[in-house]
Design an enzyme around this catalytic site. Structure first.
Site, mmCIF file in Angstrom:
data_model
loop_
_atom_site.group_PDB
_atom_site.id
_atom_site.type_symbol
_atom_site.label_atom_id
_atom_site.label_comp_id
_atom_site.label_asym_id
_atom_site.label_seq_id
_atom_site.Cartn_x
_atom_site.Cartn_y
_atom_site.Cartn_z
ATOM 1 N N ASN A 7 2.399 -16.571 -3.424
ATOM 2 C CA ASN A 7 1.660 -16.379 -2.171
ATOM 3 C C ASN A 7 1.616 -17.742 -1.484
ATOM 4 O O ASN A 7 0.772 -18.579 -1.785
ATOM 5 C CB ASN A 7 0.258 -15.867 -2.506
ATOM 6 C CG ASN A 7 -0.585 -15.608 -1.265
ATOM 7 O OD1 ASN A 7 -0.138 -15.847 -0.146
ATOM 8 N ND2 ASN A 7 -1.796 -15.143 -1.477
ATOM 9 N N LYS A 14 -0.203 -20.057 -4.098
ATOM 10 C CA LYS A 14 -0.778 -19.424 -5.289
ATOM 11 C C LYS A 14 0.336 -18.720 -6.053
ATOM 12 O O LYS A 14 1.266 -18.192 -5.428
ATOM 13 C CB LYS A 14 -1.822 -18.378 -4.880
ATOM 14 C CG LYS A 14 -3.114 -18.960 -4.380
ATOM 15 C CD LYS A 14 -4.149 -17.844 -4.237
ATOM 16 C CE LYS A 14 -5.264 -18.283 -3.330
ATOM 17 N NZ LYS A 14 -5.970 -17.221 -2.679
ATOM 18 N N ARG A 89 4.193 -12.463 -1.416
ATOM 19 C CA ARG A 89 3.222 -11.859 -0.499
ATOM 20 C C ARG A 89 3.585 -12.300 0.914
ATOM 21 O O ARG A 89 3.714 -13.491 1.184
ATOM 22 C CB ARG A 89 1.821 -12.348 -0.848
ATOM 23 C CG ARG A 89 0.785 -11.751 0.056
ATOM 24 C CD ARG A 89 -0.566 -12.296 -0.236
ATOM 25 N NE ARG A 89 -1.535 -11.572 0.553
ATOM 26 C CZ ARG A 89 -2.824 -11.628 0.359
ATOM 27 N NH1 ARG A 89 -3.312 -12.356 -0.608
ATOM 28 N NH2 ARG A 89 -3.645 -10.953 1.118
ATOM 29 N N HIS A 178 -4.773 -7.021 4.321
ATOM 30 C CA HIS A 178 -5.337 -6.748 2.983
ATOM 31 C C HIS A 178 -4.785 -5.439 2.423
ATOM 32 O O HIS A 178 -5.454 -4.771 1.615
ATOM 33 C CB HIS A 178 -6.884 -6.611 3.011
ATOM 34 C CG HIS A 178 -7.619 -7.872 3.329
ATOM 35 N ND1 HIS A 178 -8.708 -7.889 4.170
ATOM 36 C CD2 HIS A 178 -7.431 -9.141 2.910
ATOM 37 C CE1 HIS A 178 -9.166 -9.124 4.268
ATOM 38 N NE2 HIS A 178 -8.406 -9.905 3.509
ATOM 39 N N GLY A 209 -12.059 -13.512 3.895
ATOM 40 C CA GLY A 209 -11.571 -12.585 4.912
ATOM 41 C C GLY A 209 -12.050 -11.206 4.499
ATOM 42 O O GLY A 209 -12.076 -10.902 3.304
ATOM 43 N N ARG A 238 -14.242 -16.337 10.529
ATOM 44 C CA ARG A 238 -13.720 -15.562 11.664
ATOM 45 C C ARG A 238 -14.851 -14.749 12.298
ATOM 46 O O ARG A 238 -15.697 -14.211 11.579
ATOM 47 C CB ARG A 238 -12.610 -14.608 11.217
ATOM 48 C CG ARG A 238 -11.354 -15.306 10.729
ATOM 49 C CD ARG A 238 -10.233 -14.285 10.528
ATOM 50 N NE ARG A 238 -9.145 -14.866 9.786
ATOM 51 C CZ ARG A 238 -8.761 -14.453 8.570
ATOM 52 N NH1 ARG A 238 -9.380 -13.442 7.971
ATOM 53 N NH2 ARG A 238 -7.763 -15.041 7.958
ATOM 54 N N GLY A 328 -14.741 -10.892 -3.405
ATOM 55 C CA GLY A 328 -15.805 -11.748 -3.961
ATOM 56 C C GLY A 328 -17.197 -11.269 -3.612
ATOM 57 O O GLY A 328 -18.097 -11.244 -4.470
ATOM 58 N N ASN A 332 -19.591 -8.822 -6.162
ATOM 59 C CA ASN A 332 -20.676 -9.611 -6.752
ATOM 60 C C ASN A 332 -22.029 -9.526 -6.065
ATOM 61 O O ASN A 332 -23.037 -9.847 -6.700
ATOM 62 C CB ASN A 332 -20.275 -11.093 -6.794
ATOM 63 C CG ASN A 332 -19.076 -11.312 -7.686
ATOM 64 O OD1 ASN A 332 -19.115 -10.979 -8.857
ATOM 65 N ND2 ASN A 332 -17.994 -11.836 -7.127
ATOM 66 N N GLU A 382 -4.602 -7.627 -6.258
ATOM 67 C CA GLU A 382 -3.486 -7.655 -5.310
ATOM 68 C C GLU A 382 -2.197 -8.109 -5.996
ATOM 69 O O GLU A 382 -1.118 -7.627 -5.670
ATOM 70 C CB GLU A 382 -3.826 -8.595 -4.145
ATOM 71 C CG GLU A 382 -4.997 -8.078 -3.330
ATOM 72 C CD GLU A 382 -5.519 -9.079 -2.324
ATOM 73 O OE1 GLU A 382 -6.419 -9.857 -2.697
ATOM 74 O OE2 GLU A 382 -5.051 -9.083 -1.187
#
Ligand code: ADP
Length: 397
Positions: A7, A14, A89, A178, A209, A238, A328, A332, A382
């Site tokens: 990615n 990543k 990705r 996404h 995001g 954003r 996230g 959580n 993902e």
């Protein structure tokens, strides 16, 4: 089948090394500060390794990752020849890509043609492909797009009510992002539901995001992000939805250029813009506890925006069988889930407060037993979708 997942961002990269057939991760990590100085954080098994390095470009970063995977302390494979395929990705597939694609010169050219729609991400993604082709010339590369899952949206959902020639000339429309996460989570949710037909699922992917997607029988029928990821929910930095008039007014008052307004809406808005402190929801929740009113406002706005989208997508789906939380924040934050679900009993969504507050990392149902629709928390994956698509494209080609 050993798949290397990449990615590539503008200054970071990543990666994961995974066997999608047995869903096993051998190593993962991130190269950051590419072009500035460079640092690699590498995880393998339960061990972690940090390497400071000189990474002037993505090429040195990928070389370092491949070296770390094959020699020294972080070694997990004997040779890069053990890697059977590479999954990339890719941010924007526009209307050209309706599925993941084996990387060829033609595919690279098509992704490059889409650069105006994703000027920060698509160039880095293409660069990642070209470097892998150079370093591992015999290994097939596959492009997996963030937009593909949403290509099933009907025209009345993806069109903006602008003059039609804007769509014809520039493909201005909603695309959504996404996609790999919305696909993974909605697919897991379908498996967790008792019914197998006419499944109506709303997925809230809430991270730095964030986006919400309405999924009917496994297909995306609407999603909150648009031509670019700035549309929809309020996010870390954003803005999400803002009236076009407000944008014109700000540009006029402050004499802003296109790049400046884009920076303002993508990097300085959202949770950061409202709290004035941080883009991180955990820190804003702490600020709220300490009595900071702008942190309280940011939390209220985040939750209210999600709730409005959930309600509108229940209407778009003619009802709901499962509401899913992931990312996230979604995985959580029991508080955000609670605020979003409060008052949705009329839609058949009744949250069980005890189940919601239980700290667990697995997929779970947090609705009351008598709730007519389910409420799921499903950790997203993902990388698994990218690895699995790569495996399928390579084995079928
Ligand atoms: P990305 O979109 O970059 O992958 P993540 O999915 O990791 O981001 O989500 C990051 C967000 O999740 C941050 O706003 C962070 O504060 C939030 N988050 C992580 N853990 C918690 C928690 N326990 N409670 C509230 N928010 C959390």
């Amino acid at each position: 089948m050993l798949v290397f997942i990449l990615n590539a961002g503008s200054s970071s990269l990543k990666y994961q090394l995974m066997n999608p057939v047995i869903k096993k991760v051998f190593a993962s990590g991130i190269c950051e500060r590419i072009g500035i100085d460079g640092v690699l954080s590498h995880e393998f098994g339960d061990k972690k390794l940090k390497v400071d390095a000189n990474l002037p470009t993505h090429k040195e970063a990928i070389e370092l990752v491949l070296r770390t995977l094959t020699v020294g302390e972080g070694k997990v494979i004997d040779s890069i020849d053990n890697i059977q395929a590479i999954g990339h990705r890719v941010a924007h597939g526009g209307e050209s890509f309706k599925s993941s694609a084996l990387v060829t010169d033609k595919v690279i050219k098509e992704i490059e043609e889409l650069i105006p729609l994703a000027p920060l991400h698509n160039p880095a993604n293409v660069l990642g492909m070209k470097i892998c082709q150079e370093l591992m010339p015999k290994t097939p590369n596959v492009a997996v797009f963030d937009t593909v899952f949403h290509q099933t949206m009907p025209d009345y959902a993806y069109m903006y009510a602008l003059p039609y020639d804007q769509y014809e000339k520039y493909q201005i429309r909603k695309y959504g992002f996404h996609g790999t996460s919305h696909y993974y989570v909605s697919n897991e949710a379908r498996g967790m539901l008792d019914k197998k037909r006419n499944t109506r699922i709303v997925v809230c992917h809430l991270g730095n995001g964030s986006s919400v997607t309405a999924v009917l029988n496994g297909k995306s029928i609407d999603t909150s992000m648009g031509l670019t990821p700035v549309q929809g929910l309020m996010m870390g930095t954003r803005s999400g939805d803002v009236g076009a008039g407000a944008i014109q007014y700000m540009m006029k008052q402050e004499n802003l250029t296109i790049d400046e307004i884009s920076e303002l809406m993508n990097k300085k808005s959202g949770i950061l813009g409202i709290s004035g402190k941080t883009s991180d929801l955990r820190e804003v929740l702490d600020g709220m506890q300490e009595g900071d009113d702008r942190c309280r406002l940011a939390v209220d706005m985040v939750a209210y925006n999600i709730k409005k989208y959930v309600g509108s997508y229940v209407a778009a789906l003619d009802g709901i069988d499962a509401l899913c939380f992931t990312g996230g924040i979604g995985e959580n934050s029991a508080l955000i889930r609670e605020i979003v679900c409060t008052g949705l009993d009329g839609m058949g969504l009744v949250l069980d407060p005890i189940k919601n507050n239980r700290k667990r990392n697995d997929s779970r149902d947090i609705a009351t037993n008598s709730s007519s629709a389910r409420i799921f928390v499903i950790p997203t994956n993902e990388e698994y979708v990218i690895a699995n698509d790569t495996y399928e494209v390579v084995t079928k080609s």
